[in-house]
Design an enzyme around this catalytic site. Structure first.
Site: not given
Length: 348
Positions: A177, A229
């Site tokens: 990863s 948000k």
């Protein structure tokens, strides 16, 4: 009363002296810490270590008479080398072996990639002295972690690539990863046969305690300015719209990850390997994720005959509390690594 007055005056003088000593001690400690705050570079001449190891092994295989002759010749050789080094120093060629250099760095990454602070110092140090014929070997071990941390680590390695300094990354255990994001920057990736490679994917999970809190009659209010948000929350009630936006963000990050890997290794069939899966070294070689099978030890031994191999490590001086918290963080990282090895996937 006079006695008490004199005694009080005496205590005040003692207190003043103690406070003055304490203030001076604090100032000295602060000055010392400031001097040590930046840390220091540790340089290890690995070529000399390999040479000494080779000589010790060779000598130990000789009989007693041969060993005496060997030590005698060795003493003569060291004396001659010291004489030559002195002559070079006078000529202004001190430390110049005539060989190109291989700078060896180490990166053992945690989930937050905090080790990048040391990596950036090491790369900066190498760039100040590296010549066109030199190269860098990075021994990498990381299961990945936060996106921004490993993105910065990959960008630090990109500095070497931009300066056209050959970079080889050696993976003995794992570069998955975010770890593979770093590895793919290299001109060459060498991995051990059973090293874990790949895992080009992104994962995130968020626990939600909203139902539990409702059962306890606890209300949570979350106010935001901006529609997204907050997409998912720990305590509030998540919406399907928020979940969808969260998944979109994950997919966007994955696309950026794939694009970056493909840019670094254009010959790689990115769609076939960007599934989040990982492979062992021999399998990764077949898929084009790496370039060569081998351990870091084999790689460095193959280089030391014709190059001067130098280890570079930046060591940050830590306060006592930082050492304690650092040990605790390292323990957590080891626990997360074990979970990952049992089937969990890294964040990135």
């Amino acid at each position: 009363m006079e006695l008490l007055s004199e005694y009080g005056l005496f205590l005040a003088k003692i207190a003043t002296v103690v406070v003055a000593i304490a203030v001076i001690a604090v100032l000295i400690v602060n000055l010392t810490q400031r001097k040590r705050q930046r840390g220091e570079l540790k340089i290890t001449r690995l070529s000399e270590q390999y040479k000494e190891m080779q000589e010790e092994m060779s000598a130990s295989l000789l009989d007693d008479h041969q060993q005496k002759q060997w030590y005698k010749a060795q003493k003569k050789k060291l004396k001659q080398e010291a004489k030559e080094a002195k002559a070079k120093a006078k000529a202004g060629k001190n430390g110049d072996t005539g060989k190109s250099r291989v700078y060896v760095l180490d990166f053992k990454g945690s989930m937050d990639a905090g080790e990048v602070s040391g990596l950036r110092e090491e790369i900066t140090a190498v760039l100040t002295v590296a010549k066109p014929q030199d190269q860098v070997v990075l021994r990498l071990e990381s299961p990945g972690g936060v996106v921004h941390g490993y993105g910065l680590a990959a960008s630090q390695l990109q500095r070497l690539r931009d300066r056209h300094i050959p970079l080889t990354i050696a993976v003995d255990k794992v570069a998955a990863s975010g770890g593979y994001m770093m590895a793919c920057v290299a001109d060459k990736i060498v991995a051990a046969p059973f090293a874990i490679i790949g895992s080009i994917g992104v994962v995130a999970q968020v626990p939600n305690f909203n139902r539990f809190l409702k059962g306890k009659e606890i209300d949570i209010e979350l106010h935001t300015a901006g529609q997204f948000k907050r997409t998912l929350t720990l305590l509030g009630e998540n919406t399907e719209e928020g979940r969808q936006k969260f998944r979109e963000s994950l997919n966007e990050t994955h696309d950026l990850f794939k694009e970056f890997v493909h840019q670094m290794r254009p010959a790689l069939d990115i769609e076939s390997v960007a599934t989040g899966e990982h492979w062992y070294g021999s399998q990764a070689l077949e898929k084009g994720l790496i370039d060569q099978i081998g351990t870091s030890d084999e790689l460095l031994l193959s280089l030391y005959e014709n190059h001067e191999v130098i280890g570079v490590r930046y060591q940050q001086r830590k306060k006592m509390m930082e050492r304690f918290t650092g040990s605790a963080t390292e323990s957590i990282d080891h626990l997360l690594m074990r979970w990952w090895q049992r089937g969990q996937k890294p964040l990135m």
